[in-house]
Motif scaffolding. Structure first.
Motif, PDB file in Angstrom:
ATOM      1  N   SER A 156      23.748  -3.237  14.571  1.00  0.00           N
ATOM      2  CA  SER A 156      23.903  -2.082  15.448  1.00  0.00           C
ATOM      3  C   SER A 156      22.977  -2.203  16.658  1.00  0.00           C
ATOM      4  CB  SER A 156      23.580  -0.791  14.690  1.00  0.00           C
ATOM      5  OG  SER A 156      23.763   0.345  15.506  1.00  0.00           O
ATOM      6  N   HIS A 157      23.349  -1.486  17.742  1.00  0.00           N
ATOM      7  CA  HIS A 157      22.387  -1.315  18.833  1.00  0.00           C
ATOM      8  C   HIS A 157      21.798   0.095  18.807  1.00  0.00           C
ATOM      9  CE1 HIS A 157      26.230  -0.023  20.915  1.00  0.00           C
ATOM     10  NE2 HIS A 157      25.435   0.983  21.192  1.00  0.00           N
ATOM     11  N   LEU A 202      28.334  -4.909   7.796  1.00  0.00           N
ATOM     12  CA  LEU A 202      28.708  -3.708   8.541  1.00  0.00           C
ATOM     13  C   LEU A 202      28.396  -3.946  10.016  1.00  0.00           C
ATOM     14  CD1 LEU A 202      26.936  -1.564   5.905  1.00  0.00           C
ATOM     15  CD2 LEU A 202      29.356  -1.219   6.381  1.00  0.00           C
ATOM     16  N   ASP A 203      29.444  -4.183  10.810  1.00  0.00           N
ATOM     17  CA  ASP A 203      29.265  -4.538  12.220  1.00  0.00           C
ATOM     18  C   ASP A 203      29.520  -3.321  13.109  1.00  0.00           C
ATOM     19  OD1 ASP A 203      28.924  -5.790  14.607  1.00  0.00           O
ATOM     20  OD2 ASP A 203      30.600  -7.179  14.421  1.00  0.00           O
ATOM     21  N   GLU A 204      28.443  -2.651  13.530  1.00  0.00           N
ATOM     22  CA  GLU A 204      28.521  -1.448  14.378  1.00  0.00           C
ATOM     23  C   GLU A 204      29.494  -0.408  13.788  1.00  0.00           C
ATOM     24  OE1 GLU A 204      26.723  -0.991  17.085  1.00  0.00           O
ATOM     25  OE2 GLU A 204      26.356  -2.890  18.096  1.00  0.00           O
ATOM     26  N   VAL A 229      19.922   4.862  13.802  1.00  0.00           N
ATOM     27  CA  VAL A 229      20.764   4.616  12.625  1.00  0.00           C
ATOM     28  C   VAL A 229      20.162   3.493  11.782  1.00  0.00           C
ATOM     29  CG1 VAL A 229      23.034   3.841  11.840  1.00  0.00           C
ATOM     30  CG2 VAL A 229      22.872   5.449  13.731  1.00  0.00           C
ATOM     31  N   VAL A 230      19.752   2.414  12.432  1.00  0.00           N
ATOM     32  CA  VAL A 230      19.160   1.279  11.720  1.00  0.00           C
ATOM     33  C   VAL A 230      17.882   1.702  11.008  1.00  0.00           C
ATOM     34  CG1 VAL A 230      18.042  -0.968  12.041  1.00  0.00           C
ATOM     35  CG2 VAL A 230      20.194  -0.467  13.219  1.00  0.00           C
ATOM     36  N   LEU A 284      19.547  -5.190   5.391  1.00  0.00           N
ATOM     37  CA  LEU A 284      18.891  -5.826   6.527  1.00  0.00           C
ATOM     38  C   LEU A 284      19.557  -5.326   7.801  1.00  0.00           C
ATOM     39  CD1 LEU A 284      17.033  -7.964   7.882  1.00  0.00           C
ATOM     40  CD2 LEU A 284      18.895  -9.622   7.550  1.00  0.00           C
ATOM     41  N   GLY A 285      18.814  -4.634   8.641  1.00  0.00           N
ATOM     42  CA  GLY A 285      19.338  -4.161   9.917  1.00  0.00           C
ATOM     43  C   GLY A 285      19.097  -5.199  10.998  1.00  0.00           C
ATOM     44  N   ILE A 286      20.137  -5.502  11.774  1.00  0.00           N
ATOM     45  CA  ILE A 286      20.004  -6.451  12.882  1.00  0.00           C
ATOM     46  C   ILE A 286      20.299  -5.707  14.175  1.00  0.00           C
ATOM     47  CG2 ILE A 286      20.765  -8.633  13.873  1.00  0.00           C
ATOM     48  CD1 ILE A 286      21.625  -9.554  11.141  1.00  0.00           C
TER      49      ILE A 286
END
Length: 542
Positions: free
Chosen positions: A484-485, A450-452, A489-490, A316-318
């Motif tokens: 990620s911002h 996985l935080d950034e 990548v997301v 899940l990408g946030i």
């Protein structure tokens, strides 16, 4: 543009004295910069791009050696031979500079108006009233909100994008002929990055200055530069006008950089995959103010009633800007921050478990942090770092057994087993992030937050880390939440994407739905600001 260059660098070579001898960092670099032109110097970390511009400004550390045949000519005057006092008359006045990290470039104990004023009074004789007026005018030029109020604020009262605007104002206060921008957007969200780049272009057109732009982000370069200089390991490997260089690069290294944008999509997870994580109505709030007697409180809601689910082997990408609550949500889900609502892991309500069972459950829940430099202790060997979790959760495991598992984890992240005896400073950023991933994997978790994890890495290194994560997930069937911002990548890594703003979910769906048919204006704004993603989607449509 004039035919006579404003700045000319000839045969620039820089070495550094180290304990292991002399290291050559820049080798016979040549380039010129014309009035009103933007020249981008690109390359990965360690390519020599920042060393080259720091040499121009004579801002190198004491162990640096500039070779005798090197020349830097500014407006027909050789400036490498100038004294420190003479260079002070040029730095900040005729050549301005924006650094990569604005928070570390500004004095935290001094109001920002005073700091920008100081940059002016160092080079001009001007009374305090006129100086303040000029600074406020410049704050307006760089679109800083409430310029008069901002003048008396401290750096910590601003966002990252606002701090970078203040740094731009400081660099422009004396109306320089040249602006050197050293990775000025690396730490910024895509929307803020786009705003800052547009601001730099706007100011360049108004003031007619030349820009030397240093970056490893080719998406930025493509939209900003007139000419490009590509550096690799201290050498210039290719140079030319931006458009032909991107359309038909000649050097293999340039081709590699251009092709280092994450692309493709993740293999879909089976619909029958078991549910791993379920969260309902999760809130995270911070106490921001309480009365003297403690009977009146003010709270800030960072996460507002979010629900989500994650299957085994799914990602899940946030995404969202800084302050959207995405990292706070992630930490609330794994218990690093207090939260309310229901959080179930493998069907078990985490809050209902006794402490011993919660500790056992946390073996299955691991995290990889954003900064590979700050998340590893510099005083511990790699072996000690990776096996620390084993000593906590498996205290009876012998040291040889722990080291065997550590070597196996290192091999899984493509690092040599003998790395266990080395220290973090001996590794590159990408290698350090691999060590952090190995630390998470050694406990054989079923879920990793996985935080950034790739934001501090070069594009080519990002690709290797993304491929590594995909491979590990496929082999181990681990569930990921990827925060990620960086939208490209997301898009490459996620099964589903959640878009957050101000603690709430704006929309969610598959990568195809989110990136090709966004419904919310905020999502459209994020995509429009992402240069890499914009180009990729345009190519797919074509």
């Amino acid at each position: 543009m004039t035919t006579t260059p404003l700045l000319k660098v000839e045969n620039l070579s820089v070495s550094f004295k180290t304990n292991d001898g002399i290291v050559d960092a820049v080798k016979n670099v040549n380039f010129s910069l014309n009035k009103g032109e933007t020249l981008a110097i690109v390359g990965e970390s360690g390519s020599g791009k920042s060393v080259s511009t720091n040499a121009v400004m004579q801002l190198l550390p004491p162990n640096a050696i500039i070779h005798d045949n090197s020349k830097v000519i500014f407006e027909d005057k050789e400036i490498l031979s100038l004294s420190e006092k003479q260079m002070q008359d040029i730095r900040g006045d005729r050549i301005g500079m924006i650094f990569q990290e604005p928070m570390t470039s500004l004095n935290p104990y001094m109001r920002v108006g005073g700091q920008v004023t100081e940059a002016l009074t160092c080079h001009r004789t001007i009374n305090a009233s006129d100086a303040k007026k000029k600074v406020i005018e410049l704050f307006e030029l760089v679109h800083l909100p409430n310029p008069e109020q901002s003048f008396n604020k401290f750096p910590h009262e601003f966002s990252g994008g606002q701090l970078q605007r203040i740094m731009i104002a400081m660099a422009l206060i004396n109306e320089p002929e040249i602006l050197i921008a050293d990775e000025p957007t690396t730490a910024l969200d895509v929307t803020v990055q786009a705003e800052v780049l547009n601001l730099i272009k706007e100011i360049q057109q108004k003031m007619g200055m030349a820009i030397l732009f240093i970056t490893h982000d080719l998406g930025v370069v493509k939209h900003l530069a007139d000419r490009v200089l590509v550096m690799c390991k201290g050498d210039v490997v290719e140079t030319g006008d931006a458009e032909p260089l991107f359309s038909s690069p000649q050097h293999a290294y340039t081709k590699m950089l251009i092709n280092s944008v994450p692309s493709g999509s993740k293999e879909k997870v089976s619909e029958q995959a078991p549910m791993l994580l379920e969260a309902d109505d999760v809130w995270v709030r911070y106490l921001i103010k309480s009365s003297f007697f403690g009977n009146k409180h003010e709270y800030f809601d960072a996460v507002k009633g979010i629900s989500l689910h994650l299957k085994q082997g799914e990602t899940l990408g946030i995404v969202g800007e800084s302050g959207s609550g995405k990292s706070t949500l992630g930490r609330g889900l794994i218990g690093l921050l207090p939260s309310s609502g229901s959080i179930r892991f493998n069907g078990q309500e985490m809050r209902d478990l006794p402490p011993t069972e919660q500790k056992a459950l946390k073996r299955n829940i691991q995290m990889v942090f954003q900064d590979p430099y700050g998340s590893l202790s510099p005083r511990m060997t790699v072996g000690e770092i990776i096996t620390e979790g084993l000593t906590v959760h498996y205290p009876k495991m012998t040291r040889p057994e722990r080291l065997r598992k550590a070597k196996k984890a290192l091999e899984e992240v493509c690092l040599p087993p003998n790395s266990i005896n080395r220290y973090p400073h001996e590794f590159s950023g990408g290698q350090r992030q691999r060590i952090a991933i190995a630390r998470a994997l050694i406990l054989e978790p079923s879920f990793i937050l996985l935080d950034e994890p790739t934001s501090a890495l070069d594009r080519s290194v990002q690709l290797t880390v993304i491929d590594l994560l995909k491979d590990i997930q496929k082999r181990r069937n681990i569930g990921f939440i990827f925060i990620s911002h960086d939208l490209s990548v997301v898009k490459a890594l996620s099964d589903r994407v959640m878009v957050m703003q101000k603690g709430t979910v704006m929309e969610q769906g598959t990568p195809e739905q989110i990136f090709h048919a966004p419904q919310h204006d905020y999502t459209k704004k994020l995509i429009a600001a992402s240069f890499d993603l914009e180009d990729e989607i345009a190519e797919e449509v074509a």
